[in-house]
Design a protein around this motif. Structure first.
Motif, PDB file in Angstrom:
ATOM      1  N   TYR A  27       0.839  -1.207   0.000  1.00  0.00           N
ATOM      2  CA  TYR A  27       0.000   0.000   0.000  1.00  0.00           C
ATOM      3  C   TYR A  27       0.869   1.249   0.000  1.00  0.00           C
ATOM      4  O   TYR A  27       2.015   1.214   0.460  1.00  0.00           O
ATOM      5  CB  TYR A  27      -0.859   0.062   1.282  1.00  0.00           C
ATOM      6  N   LYS A  36      -3.690   3.761  -1.170  1.00  0.00           N
ATOM      7  CA  LYS A  36      -3.743   3.092  -2.471  1.00  0.00           C
ATOM      8  C   LYS A  36      -3.262   1.653  -2.330  1.00  0.00           C
ATOM      9  O   LYS A  36      -2.178   1.401  -1.782  1.00  0.00           O
ATOM     10  CB  LYS A  36      -2.858   3.843  -3.470  1.00  0.00           C
ATOM     11  N   ASN A  37      -4.093   0.731  -2.804  1.00  0.00           N
ATOM     12  CA  ASN A  37      -3.703  -0.669  -2.834  1.00  0.00           C
ATOM     13  C   ASN A  37      -2.849  -0.883  -4.089  1.00  0.00           C
ATOM     14  O   ASN A  37      -3.332  -0.719  -5.203  1.00  0.00           O
ATOM     15  CB  ASN A  37      -4.972  -1.541  -2.875  1.00  0.00           C
ATOM     16  N   SER A  73      -1.530  -3.486  -5.497  1.00  0.00           N
ATOM     17  CA  SER A  73      -1.702  -4.623  -6.403  1.00  0.00           C
ATOM     18  C   SER A  73      -2.896  -4.436  -7.333  1.00  0.00           C
ATOM     19  O   SER A  73      -2.866  -4.869  -8.480  1.00  0.00           O
ATOM     20  CB  SER A  73      -1.787  -5.937  -5.630  1.00  0.00           C
ATOM     21  N   ASN A  74      -4.000  -3.763  -6.859  1.00  0.00           N
ATOM     22  CA  ASN A  74      -5.146  -3.609  -7.766  1.00  0.00           C
ATOM     23  C   ASN A  74      -5.457  -2.144  -8.092  1.00  0.00           C
ATOM     24  O   ASN A  74      -6.405  -1.844  -8.801  1.00  0.00           O
ATOM     25  CB  ASN A  74      -6.386  -4.318  -7.196  1.00  0.00           C
ATOM     26  N   GLY A  75      -4.659  -1.216  -7.552  1.00  0.00           N
ATOM     27  CA  GLY A  75      -4.822   0.197  -7.874  1.00  0.00           C
ATOM     28  C   GLY A  75      -5.971   0.891  -7.166  1.00  0.00           C
ATOM     29  O   GLY A  75      -6.195   2.088  -7.338  1.00  0.00           O
ATOM     30  N   GLU A  76      -6.740   0.148  -6.371  1.00  0.00           N
ATOM     31  CA  GLU A  76      -7.886   0.737  -5.671  1.00  0.00           C
ATOM     32  C   GLU A  76      -7.443   1.821  -4.691  1.00  0.00           C
ATOM     33  O   GLU A  76      -6.444   1.654  -3.998  1.00  0.00           O
ATOM     34  CB  GLU A  76      -8.593  -0.356  -4.861  1.00  0.00           C
ATOM     35  N   GLN A  77      -8.224   2.915  -4.655  1.00  0.00           N
ATOM     36  CA  GLN A  77      -7.875   3.988  -3.724  1.00  0.00           C
ATOM     37  C   GLN A  77      -9.055   4.265  -2.809  1.00  0.00           C
ATOM     38  O   GLN A  77     -10.200   4.253  -3.254  1.00  0.00           O
ATOM     39  CB  GLN A  77      -7.541   5.255  -4.493  1.00  0.00           C
ATOM     40  N   VAL A  78      -8.774   4.480  -1.540  1.00  0.00           N
ATOM     41  CA  VAL A  78      -9.853   4.898  -0.630  1.00  0.00           C
ATOM     42  C   VAL A  78      -9.390   6.124   0.142  1.00  0.00           C
ATOM     43  O   VAL A  78      -8.199   6.267   0.435  1.00  0.00           O
ATOM     44  CB  VAL A  78     -10.256   3.789   0.386  1.00  0.00           C
ATOM     45  N   GLU A  79     -10.388   6.987   0.432  1.00  0.00           N
ATOM     46  CA  GLU A  79     -10.051   8.141   1.250  1.00  0.00           C
ATOM     47  C   GLU A  79     -10.335   7.777   2.694  1.00  0.00           C
ATOM     48  O   GLU A  79     -11.334   7.138   2.993  1.00  0.00           O
ATOM     49  CB  GLU A  79     -10.922   9.336   0.822  1.00  0.00           C
ATOM     50  N   CYS A  80      -9.465   8.207   3.574  1.00  0.00           N
ATOM     51  CA  CYS A  80      -9.573   7.712   4.938  1.00  0.00           C
ATOM     52  C   CYS A  80      -9.159   8.799   5.911  1.00  0.00           C
ATOM     53  O   CYS A  80      -8.140   9.462   5.706  1.00  0.00           O
ATOM     54  CB  CYS A  80      -8.626   6.515   5.023  1.00  0.00           C
ATOM     55  N   TYR A  89      -7.385   0.839   9.818  1.00  0.00           N
ATOM     56  CA  TYR A  89      -7.593   0.301   8.462  1.00  0.00           C
ATOM     57  C   TYR A  89      -7.008  -1.107   8.336  1.00  0.00           C
ATOM     58  O   TYR A  89      -5.911  -1.377   8.824  1.00  0.00           O
ATOM     59  CB  TYR A  89      -6.947   1.240   7.432  1.00  0.00           C
TER      60      TYR A  89
END
Ligand code: HAM
Length: 418
Positions: free
Chosen positions: A378, A395-396, A398-405, A413
């Motif tokens: 990450y 940002k993950n 390996s899969n590009g997923e992003q979350v706001e936190c 998390y």
């Protein structure tokens, strides 16, 4: 540029994971067998080694790093551990009469040998010593321990060679038989072996000289000089190994390179190693403690060359396992956020996560590149807006997923690092 000393090598960060792996095996398996670790100094008074290993062995004669310190005392960087362990056991009165003391060790040793593949001037050994029992079950125990160490570290297909040197009297009888035989073929011996014939004929059997090996192949075997008691001891060791399905090969001229052995001697060989195919060895040394000024104390042990074990493992490993050096890389837009990044990093390390921050004030792009290089699972991205709003981007990788936190939520998390 100053180079390292010939025959020594740096263990670089890229190579360290196999060392850690094997060191864990040493510690865990030794503990399962009831062995306790003992650490001795890297140097000893020279007589610890010269008295026990034997004045006419290659180790004492040619290979020791011996120096005089500023007070005029002769000291030696340890070329092996067994004598140092015996010295420590005597000095610290570690052995209670009628019991067995089980010791293991790991550390660097020093021998001035000609460097080649698997042969260094500084190298590491793991070793185990079982002190206090004259009985064949202790010979078997140390071999079981070695076998389990190989199994747990993934070393198979090795050969166990075994022989008996018998008691001191048997050795003496054998010495006379050898003098007779080698004198009769004197003209075929190497110069070194002619010297050995005068001083320590058993050492000829350990010669690596090709011409000597030819003569040695027809030398009398020590088994012919064993008395019934010694023969019984050896037979019982073998029957213990048979009962536990440990394969071995009797090697009738195996004497090993140190003089303190009597009765059982053994060596582990692996064909993948080439010329230096012996990656461990040991034997019984019932006379060593008295040579060092203690009471007669039966003992047996062995040592393994760690670099050679690692060579075997590397030869087996088809591909290098990728290891991630960090779990989460914290990326900062400008160095203004670096203090904040370090606070966050320290908090996350408290959760047992591997965290890296940028120390070179690099651009976001090159920090992302660095995160990839380190195998980060990450990234947490921090910019001025994020600091102001209190919302951070995770940002993950390996899969590009992003979350706001939010900051508090980052601490909870669920980073999936497996
Ligand atoms: P050794 O056979 O001299 O025995 O050494 C044990 C192992 O250390 C060897 O089999 C080899 O793998 C490794 N070794 C020796 N010299 C080098 C070198 N120059 N470079 C790399 N590896 C090396 C002993 O030291 C005895 N103290 C073993 C023992 C323990 N006997 C009873 N208890």
């Amino acid at each position: 540029m100053i180079q390292s000393v010939r025959g020594t090598k740096d263990i670089l960060p890229d190579a360290i994971s196999n060392w850690h792996l094997i060191e864990d095996v040493f510690r865990n398996i030794s503990t399962l067998f009831g062995y306790e670790e003992l650490r001795t100094p890297i140097f000893e008074k020279t007589e610890v080694f010269s008295r026990s290993i034997g004045e006419t062995t290659d180790i004492v004669n040619k290979e020791m790093y011996t120096f005089t310190d500023r007070s005029g005392e002769s000291l030696t960087l340890r070329p092996e551990m067994t004598a140092a362990i015996a010295r420590s056991i005597l000095q610290n009165s570690l052995l209670d009469a009628g019991t067995s003391l089980r010791i293991w060790y790991f550390g660097p040793l020093f021998r001035y040998e000609r460097p080649q593949k698997g042969r260094f001037r500084q190298f590491y050994q793991y070793g185990a010593e079982c002190i206090g029992s004259p009985n064949p079950e202790s010979d078997a125990e140390v071999i079981f321990l070695a076998h389990q160490l190989f199994k747990s570290s993934g070393i198979g297909n090795y050969k166990l060679l075994i022989n008996s040197l018998g008691s001191d009297e048997n050795r003496l009888a054998y010495r006379n038989v050898l003098i007779k035989y080698f004198t009769s073929v004197k003209s075929k011996l190497s110069e070194d072996s002619l010297f050995r014939l005068e001083n320590n004929p058993l050492r000829i059997l350990d010669s690596k000289d090709e011409q000597d090996r030819y003569v040695i192949a027809s030398a009398p075997q020590i088994i012919e000089c064993l008395n019934p008691e010694s023969k019984n001891h050896f037979d019982s060791v073998l029957s213990n190994l048979d009962a536990s399905s440990i394969d071995y090969e009797i090697s009738p001229r195996l004497v090993r390179g140190l003089d303190y052995y009597n009765h059982t001697v053994f060596e582990f060989q692996h064909s993948s190693l080439g010329a230096q195919d012996s990656f461990g060895g040991g034997g019984r040394y019932n006379g060593l403690f008295s040579q060092l000024g203690g009471k007669p104390t039966p003992a047996i042990g062995f040592a393994l060359g760690v670099e050679r074990m690692l060579l075997i493992l590397e030869n087996n490993q088809t591909e290098k396992q990728a290891t991630n050096k960090t779990d989460v890389y914290i990326v900062t837009h400008t160095h203004a956020q670096s203090q904040f990044a370090q606070i966050l990093a320290n908090k996350l390390r408290g959760r047992n996560l591997k965290i890296t921050t940028d120390l070179n004030r690099r651009s976001v792009k090159s920090q992302m590149r660095e995160a990839n290089r380190l195998g980060a699972k990450y990234t947490v991205i921090i910019g001025e807006n994020e600091v102001l709003s209190g919302n951070y981007m995770i940002k993950n990788m390996s899969n590009g997923e992003q979350v706001e936190c939010e900051l508090d939520r980052i601490m909870e998390y669920e980073f999936n690092i497996f």
